[in-house]
Motif scaffolding. Structure first.
Motif, PDB file in Angstrom:
ATOM      1  N   UNK B 106       7.781   1.544  -2.416  1.00 57.10           N
ATOM      2  CA  UNK B 106       7.989   2.731  -3.067  1.00 57.10           C
ATOM      3  C   UNK B 106       6.782   3.638  -2.749  1.00 57.10           C
ATOM      4  N   UNK B 107       6.212   3.322  -1.502  1.00 54.34           N
ATOM      5  CA  UNK B 107       5.129   3.954  -0.973  1.00 54.34           C
ATOM      6  C   UNK B 107       5.208   4.205   0.474  1.00 54.34           C
ATOM      7  N   UNK B 108       4.580   5.271   1.015  1.00 52.14           N
ATOM      8  CA  UNK B 108       4.725   5.737   2.542  1.00 52.14           C
ATOM      9  C   UNK B 108       3.526   4.837   3.210  1.00 52.14           C
ATOM     10  N   UNK B 109       3.725   3.844   3.843  1.00 51.73           N
ATOM     11  CA  UNK B 109       2.817   3.008   4.518  1.00 51.73           C
ATOM     12  C   UNK B 109       2.068   3.542   5.744  1.00 51.73           C
ATOM     13  N   UNK B 110       2.495   4.711   6.027  1.00 55.02           N
ATOM     14  CA  UNK B 110       1.917   5.567   7.182  1.00 55.02           C
ATOM     15  C   UNK B 110       0.576   6.491   6.492  1.00 55.02           C
ATOM     16  N   UNK B 111       0.518   6.399   5.235  1.00 60.95           N
ATOM     17  CA  UNK B 111      -0.463   7.170   4.803  1.00 60.95           C
ATOM     18  C   UNK B 111      -1.979   6.902   5.510  1.00 60.95           C
ATOM     19  N   UNK B 112      -2.801   8.037   5.697  1.00 57.85           N
ATOM     20  CA  UNK B 112      -4.001   7.746   6.131  1.00 57.85           C
ATOM     21  C   UNK B 112      -5.106   7.202   5.444  1.00 57.85           C
ATOM     22  N   UNK B 113      -4.997   6.001   4.842  1.00 53.35           N
ATOM     23  CA  UNK B 113      -6.116   5.397   4.143  1.00 53.35           C
ATOM     24  C   UNK B 113      -6.094   3.800   4.655  1.00 53.35           C
ATOM     25  N   UNK B 114      -7.364   3.422   4.418  1.00 55.43           N
ATOM     26  CA  UNK B 114      -7.515   1.939   4.666  1.00 55.43           C
ATOM     27  C   UNK B 114      -7.227   0.984   3.406  1.00 55.43           C
ATOM     28  N   UNK B 118      -7.188   1.894  -0.756  1.00 52.44           N
ATOM     29  CA  UNK B 118      -5.958   1.556  -1.527  1.00 52.44           C
ATOM     30  C   UNK B 118      -6.464   0.779  -2.636  1.00 52.44           C
ATOM     31  N   UNK B 156      -8.653  -1.940   7.974  1.00 50.04           N
ATOM     32  CA  UNK B 156      -7.566  -1.631   8.816  1.00 50.04           C
ATOM     33  C   UNK B 156      -6.720  -0.492   8.293  1.00 50.04           C
ATOM     34  N   UNK B 157      -6.254   0.624   8.777  1.00 50.44           N
ATOM     35  CA  UNK B 157      -5.247   1.663   8.384  1.00 50.44           C
ATOM     36  C   UNK B 157      -4.008   0.899   7.673  1.00 50.44           C
ATOM     37  N   UNK B 158      -3.404   1.137   6.681  1.00 46.65           N
ATOM     38  CA  UNK B 158      -2.513   0.393   5.950  1.00 46.65           C
ATOM     39  C   UNK B 158      -1.362   0.039   6.865  1.00 46.65           C
ATOM     40  N   UNK B 160      -1.153  -0.736   9.810  1.00 48.36           N
ATOM     41  CA  UNK B 160      -1.400  -1.728  10.850  1.00 48.36           C
ATOM     42  C   UNK B 160      -1.245  -3.144   9.939  1.00 48.36           C
ATOM     43  N   UNK B 170      -1.456  -4.637  -2.288  1.00 49.89           N
ATOM     44  CA  UNK B 170      -1.135  -4.063  -3.550  1.00 49.89           C
ATOM     45  C   UNK B 170      -1.612  -4.866  -4.965  1.00 49.89           C
TER      46      UNK B 170
END
Lengths: 465, 275
Positions: B106-114, B118, B156-158, B160, B170
């Motif tokens: 349901x979400x975009x995992x390329x989002x710029x967060x670690x 999240x 890690x960025x999500x 990766x 999650x």
């Protein structure tokens, strides 16, 4: 695309007159009061659009911003007509921008209504609103132009952008709205991040998802509307989207991305407005957006984190490593086969490091001869392989250890896949080839624990050809 | 302004409204719930009481309304009719008791967060408006990450992370909410064996702490091993109760009725489970 082509022909048609050194100096040092206002307000606008645009981009609503900016045109025309009929000149910026805001918001509402009441997709709704509102705007502008006061008003500057038409009162208005929008985007960083990443989760936690969406759209509207005069309604969306997209190439962290996006936006505004002061014949919007686009292209190629060049280099390094590991493993397996062939094979046999033929190596894999020669040369240079005379090769002391390690990793992985991933043993080799190169030391240790096989010599689960 | 914000605040003031027919020692009570999308009903007249401290599997064929049931409980889709009570009160008063794990896709995992960013989102509700994530929130997020065994991936960025690691992130976010009842939407979908094991361990430990977990689940072969309570769902509740009484061929046939392939799967699963 059509817009860009239109602009390009427009630019080519106007003869470019190069400014003198004195003129350049005057602009760079911001000596002229009016230039100073224009450059500062456009830079501030760039900072605000860099911040607000980051969230617009991450919310995946870029096209909605485009529809919004095109939908402002009818409002500009109508506000002008109203202003004139009330007895003024009609050229009051707050009035024109109020009109732009109203019709932009109506455009977005129509778009939402189309999406929510019919089964048409988002892009259709946006395309419809964008073209219909822009068409209405052009028609209204045509009618308004016939009014006697219109010739002086320069309403077309709202389409392409004209920084030079700014006056002092405009500056305070634009700077104030830009600063407020930027401040709200920073204050609500946490809330907007959650909304953009996972709106359902945000709603489940009691955040007003819809309200936050409206607020974000409100910020986009504010930045768009104050950007109309400097950048023009056709290109203002690029001013919102280009800086965050460029910034994204440099980092994987949102706070850094937003900071960078604000810097890129501000820089584009600053440089763009300065350039357009020097080249008054070019539409300011195009100059500003071209500066932003240059920063974007530079980022796309040279940003180490996600840029094209960095990716290519990483890919090349990985490929080289893969080749190297294939070669060493092939050599090691040759030695193994030889040890078995000489009758003393089996578990625990020590493998003797002896010379082998290039041809045997060639037969182990589908190497092109030239490719194999290149890999061997590079391994000789690294000291893993030595010439053993008569065209034969031998693993060096270091190369032998390395080859044993690589082979061992590979086998561990193979056994892991067979045991845990329900893959037929005959299919394992290819998968193992890909994954072994990202195996890290701690994973290897875990595999060892898991397999309880601490013996250095691990038999391959399928026969080696 | 501050009054307005307060009323909009996720921490919220309890409305104090009592749903008289929902006793407040029942974690989840659903009464006459019907949900329809585009005039097509997805859930029909759901009546359900989930007892406290159970690991509850929600099982049913594709399109049975499993995710919709969870979303209706969390006010994420409009209810056409009916009531949902969380410990006797409407959800909007009980958010602090509920942890939610949405579907991974349901979400975009390329989002710029670690990964840590999240998980820290699980503490946002407690933080309220404007306040930033501080040391306390980061520590809570880190503890949650370690609980699901991916503490070493915090920075890690999500994008990766592997699918299984993303799923664990999650779960950790819901853990950071420190809830009493957890809703999980297909946490076992497309995860590796190690993650499946970690999730099962986590569910058991939540269960031992007396928490209630509702888990949408697809794999009939593992249902009887993972869950002690079941809701068999196909637009309506076919059956609900302890797994040992419910997991019969007859009930599965009623739930999956007519879908031949699925029936075969079910039969296979049964023989697998009883073996």
């Amino acid at each position: 695309m059509v817009c860009l082509f239109w602009l390009a022909t427009g630019v080519a048609a106007r003869a470019m007159e190069l400014p003198s050194v004195a003129e350049v100096w005057e602009v760079v040092t911001l000596e002229n009061y009016n230039t100073r206002l224009v450059v500062l307000s456009t830079a501030l606008l760039g900072v605000a659009s860099g911040l607000v645009g980051s969230f617009l981009l991450l919310r995946k609503r870029s096209l909605m911003g485009d529809a919004l900016s095109h939908a402002t045109l009818p409002g500009i025309g109508i506000a002008f007509a109203v202003g004139v009929s009330l007895g003024g000149s009609g050229k009051s910026l707050p009035l024109l921008l109020a009109g732009a805001t109203v019709s932009g918001v109506i455009g977005v509402l129509v778009m939402l209504a189309i999406r929510n009441t019919t089964r048409l997709r988002d892009d259709v709704a946006m395309g419809l609103v964008l073209s219909v509102f822009f068409g209405i705007g052009v028609a209204i502008l045509g009618m308004v132009q016939a009014m006697p006061q219109a010739s002086a008003a320069g309403l077309e500057s709202f389409i392409y952008g004209k920084t030079a038409s700014m006056v002092k009162s405009d500056f305070f208005f634009i700077a104030g709205v830009a600063a407020a929008s930027a401040l709200i985007a920073v204050l609500l960083f946490k809330e907007f991040t959650l909304l953009c990443f996972d709106d359902d989760y945000a709603a489940s936690q009691g955040w007003p998802s819809f309200g936050l969406d409206l607020l974000l759209l409100g910020l986009v509207t504010a930045v768009t509307v104050i950007g109309l005069q400097a950048v023009g309604l056709i290109l203002v969306i690029a001013f919102l989207i280009t800086p965050p997209t460029a910034a994204r190439f440099w980092t994987e962290r949102l706070p850094r991305m937003m900071g960078l996006s604000a810097v890129i936006g501000g820089l584009s505004g600053w440089l763009g407005a300065s350039l357009s002061a020097l080249l008054p014949r070019l539409p300011a919007g195009a100059v500003i957006v071209l500066v932003a686009a240059s920063l974007f292209v530079f980022s796309m190629f040279f940003a180490p984190a996600r840029g094209v060049l960095g990716r290519w280099l990483r890919h090349r390094r990985l490929r080289k490593k893969v080749h190297r590991q294939h070669l060493l493993r092939a050599a090691y397996e040759l030695l193994e086969a030889h040890a078995r062939g000489s009758g003393n094979g089996g578990r625990g046999t020590s493998i003797i490091n002896e010379p082998f033929d290039r041809a045997d190596l060639q037969a182990k894999r589908t190497w092109r001869p030239r490719e194999l020669a290149r890999i061997i040369r590079s391994e000789i240079a690294m000291g893993h392989i030595e010439e053993a005379g008569e065209g034969r090769l031998r693993l060096s002391e270091e190369g032998f250890g390395e080859a044993a390690r690589i082979t061992r990793n590979h086998r561990l992985w193979e056994v892991y896949l067979v045991k845990h991933a329900d893959i037929a043993p005959s299919h394992v080799d290819r998968d193992a080839d890909m994954v072994e190169h990202i195996l890290e030391a701690d994973l290897v240790r875990r595999l060892e624990d898991e397999l309880r096989d601490r013996d250095a010599w691990i038999p391959s689960p399928h026969s080696i050809q | 302004m501050s009054e307005l914000l307060k009323s909009m605040s996720p921490a919220g003031d309890a409305t104090g409204e009592d749903l008289s027919f929902h006793p407040d020692d029942v974690p989840l009570a659903i009464h006459d719930l019907t949900v329809a999308y585009h005039r097509k009903p997805v859930l029909w007249d759901i009546d359900l009481d989930i007892p406290e401290g159970k690991l509850v599997g929600i099982v049913g064929p594709n399109g049975a309304g499993k995710s919709t049931l969870i979303k209706a409980c969390l006010d994420l889709v409009p209810k056409t009719s009916g009531e949902v009570g969380i410990y006797g009160k409407p959800y909007r008063d009980q958010r602090h008791l509920v942890g939610y794990v949405p579907q991974r896709e349901s979400v975009d995992w390329d989002f710029p967060v670690s990964a840590l960013d999240v998980v820290a989102m699980g503490t946002y509700r407690r933080l309220g408006w404007f306040r930033r994530v501080g040391k306390k929130e980061r520590e809570a997020a880190m503890a949650a990450l370690e609980q699901v065994g991916v503490g070493h991936l915090a920075d890690r960025q999500i994008s990766q992370l592997s699918g299984g690691q993303q799923q664990r992130v999650f779960l950790a976010r819901a853990l950071a909410q420190d809830a009493k009842i957890y809703f999980m939407d297909e946490p076992f979908a497309a995860v590796d064996a190690a993650t499946e094991e970690a999730i099962v361990k986590l569910l058991r430990s939540l269960n031992e702490q007396g928490k209630t977990c509702l888990v949408v689940h697809h794999d009939l072969a593992t249902v009887s091993r993972y869950f002690d309570w079941l809701v068999l769902l196909n637009m309506r509740v076919v059956a609900a109760g302890p797994t040992s009484e419910l997991f019969t061929e007859e009930n599965l046939e009623k739930t999956y009725g007519g879908q031949l392939n699925l029936l075969n799967d079910a039969a296979k699963a049964l023989s697998h489970a009883t073996r």
